[in-house]
Design a protein around this motif. Structure first.
Motif, PDB file in Angstrom:
ATOM      1  N   GLU A  24       1.186  18.922  -5.597  1.00 43.41           N
ATOM      2  CA  GLU A  24       1.740  18.635  -4.269  1.00 43.41           C
ATOM      3  C   GLU A  24       3.269  18.574  -4.294  1.00 43.41           C
ATOM      4  OE1 GLU A  24      -0.236  15.102  -2.858  1.00 43.41           O
ATOM      5  OE2 GLU A  24      -2.193  15.893  -3.423  1.00 43.41           O
ATOM      6  N   ARG A 170       3.667   8.834  -8.546  1.00 41.68           N
ATOM      7  CA  ARG A 170       3.232   8.256  -7.286  1.00 41.68           C
ATOM      8  C   ARG A 170       3.894   6.898  -7.153  1.00 41.68           C
ATOM      9  NH1 ARG A 170       0.414   3.943  -8.459  1.00 41.68           N
ATOM     10  NH2 ARG A 170      -1.136   3.895 -10.103  1.00 41.68           N
ATOM     11  N   LEU A 173       1.377   0.893  -6.954  1.00 42.35           N
ATOM     12  CA  LEU A 173       0.428   0.153  -6.126  1.00 42.35           C
ATOM     13  C   LEU A 173       0.738  -1.325  -6.331  1.00 42.35           C
ATOM     14  CD1 LEU A 173      -2.864   2.083  -6.977  1.00 42.35           C
ATOM     15  CD2 LEU A 173      -1.316   2.456  -5.053  1.00 42.35           C
ATOM     16  N   VAL A 180      -4.159  -2.812   0.801  1.00 40.32           N
ATOM     17  CA  VAL A 180      -4.718  -1.552   1.294  1.00 40.32           C
ATOM     18  C   VAL A 180      -3.754  -0.448   0.877  1.00 40.32           C
ATOM     19  CG1 VAL A 180      -5.331  -0.246   3.371  1.00 40.32           C
ATOM     20  CG2 VAL A 180      -5.826  -2.705   3.235  1.00 40.32           C
ATOM     21  N   TYR A 181      -4.282   0.665   0.392  1.00 42.33           N
ATOM     22  CA  TYR A 181      -3.445   1.733  -0.130  1.00 42.33           C
ATOM     23  C   TYR A 181      -3.520   3.035   0.654  1.00 42.33           C
ATOM     24  CZ  TYR A 181      -3.214  -1.523  -3.980  1.00 42.33           C
ATOM     25  OH  TYR A 181      -3.023  -2.637  -4.737  1.00 42.33           O
ATOM     26  N   GLU A 182      -4.465   3.148   1.595  1.00 45.44           N
ATOM     27  CA  GLU A 182      -4.565   4.364   2.391  1.00 45.44           C
ATOM     28  C   GLU A 182      -4.414   4.017   3.856  1.00 45.44           C
ATOM     29  OE1 GLU A 182      -7.812   6.947   1.452  1.00 45.44           O
ATOM     30  OE2 GLU A 182      -7.621   6.534  -0.696  1.00 45.44           O
ATOM     31  N   ARG A 183      -3.651   4.835   4.558  1.00 42.42           N
ATOM     32  CA  ARG A 183      -3.371   4.612   5.964  1.00 42.42           C
ATOM     33  C   ARG A 183      -4.508   5.157   6.813  1.00 42.42           C
ATOM     34  NH1 ARG A 183       2.392   4.867   8.498  1.00 42.42           N
ATOM     35  NH2 ARG A 183       2.919   4.516   6.348  1.00 42.42           N
ATOM     36  N   ASN A 184      -5.138   4.294   7.612  1.00 40.92           N
ATOM     37  CA  ASN A 184      -6.116   4.727   8.607  1.00 40.92           C
ATOM     38  C   ASN A 184      -6.141   3.676   9.713  1.00 40.92           C
ATOM     39  OD1 ASN A 184      -8.220   2.720   8.069  1.00 40.92           O
ATOM     40  ND2 ASN A 184      -8.650   3.858   6.195  1.00 40.92           N
ATOM     41  N   ASN A 187      -7.213  -0.039   9.099  1.00 49.71           N
ATOM     42  CA  ASN A 187      -6.341  -0.847   8.259  1.00 49.71           C
ATOM     43  C   ASN A 187      -5.082  -1.299   8.986  1.00 49.71           C
ATOM     44  OD1 ASN A 187      -8.095  -0.346   6.187  1.00 49.71           O
ATOM     45  ND2 ASN A 187      -6.868   1.307   5.308  1.00 49.71           N
TER      46      ASN A 187
END
Length: 191
Positions: A24, A170, A173, A180-184, A187
């Motif tokens: 990436e 990265r 963490l 919480v580690y992922e955006r949605n 959350n």
């Protein structure tokens, strides 16, 4: 020798294509390159560096740079304390301090000295923290990667006779069991 270099270039191109797919890489990122051209040619690190191998590797790395928009920094050998060759513009954008040295084959290594000659307005800096890296021939680039380094596996693990290790980084963490580690949307709602 040219027949070997052509084969190694095909191998290296394959490694870089898979790295681009997997890591990436984005414009503006910085990638550190550590390389022993001696190891690629099947000799012990620091004993048989060649401009021909450096030229081939640089050509492929420049192709990666043009394709992804990443900036490249080339690590010198231990005789220059693993300082790095980087373009002046990239060094200034990152506020890196230039040091006074010109890499040569016997103090800097074939790859770093070749990059110093070929990069526009190349300078040498003492250290940096890169977003990604490629280590060709066990040159130990870890000191120049941001924490946290993550290995990137591609099918091929060698170029010529040299081991190849790829890494991306990265953000750390942080937090504990409630982090919480992922955006949605679930959350992000306040409760």
């Amino acid at each position: 020798m040219q027949q070997h270099i052509d084969k190694w270039e095909t191998e290296f191109s394959e490694v870089l294509d898979k790295f681009i797919e997997t890591a990436e890489l984005k414009p503006g990122m910085l990638m550190v390159v550590g390389c022993s051209t001696s190891e690629v040619a099947g000799e012990r690190i620091g004993t048989a560096g060649t401009t021909e191998v450096a030229e081939m590797l640089f050509r492929q790395l420049d192709r990666l740079r043009r394709r992804t928009g990443v900036a490249l920094a080339f690590q010198c050998c231990e005789h220059l304390n693993r300082a790095l060759v980087i373009g002046r513009k990239d060094a200034e954008e990152r506020k890196l301090d230039e040091v006074s040295v010109i890499p040569v084959r016997n103090a800097g290594g074939a790859m770093a000295s070749y990059a110093f000659e070929k990069m526009p307005e190349a300078v040498v800096v003492e250290s940096l923290k890169a977003d990604a890296g490629i280590d060709i021939g066990d040159t130990l680039i870890g000191m120049h990667l941001k924490p946290v380094a993550v290995p990137v596996r591609v099918g091929r693990r060698t170029v010529g006779h040299a081991n190849v290790v790829l890494a991306k980084t990265r953000p750390k963490l942080i937090g504990g069991s409630r982090a919480v580690y992922e955006r949605n949307p679930e959350n992000l709602s306040c409760r």
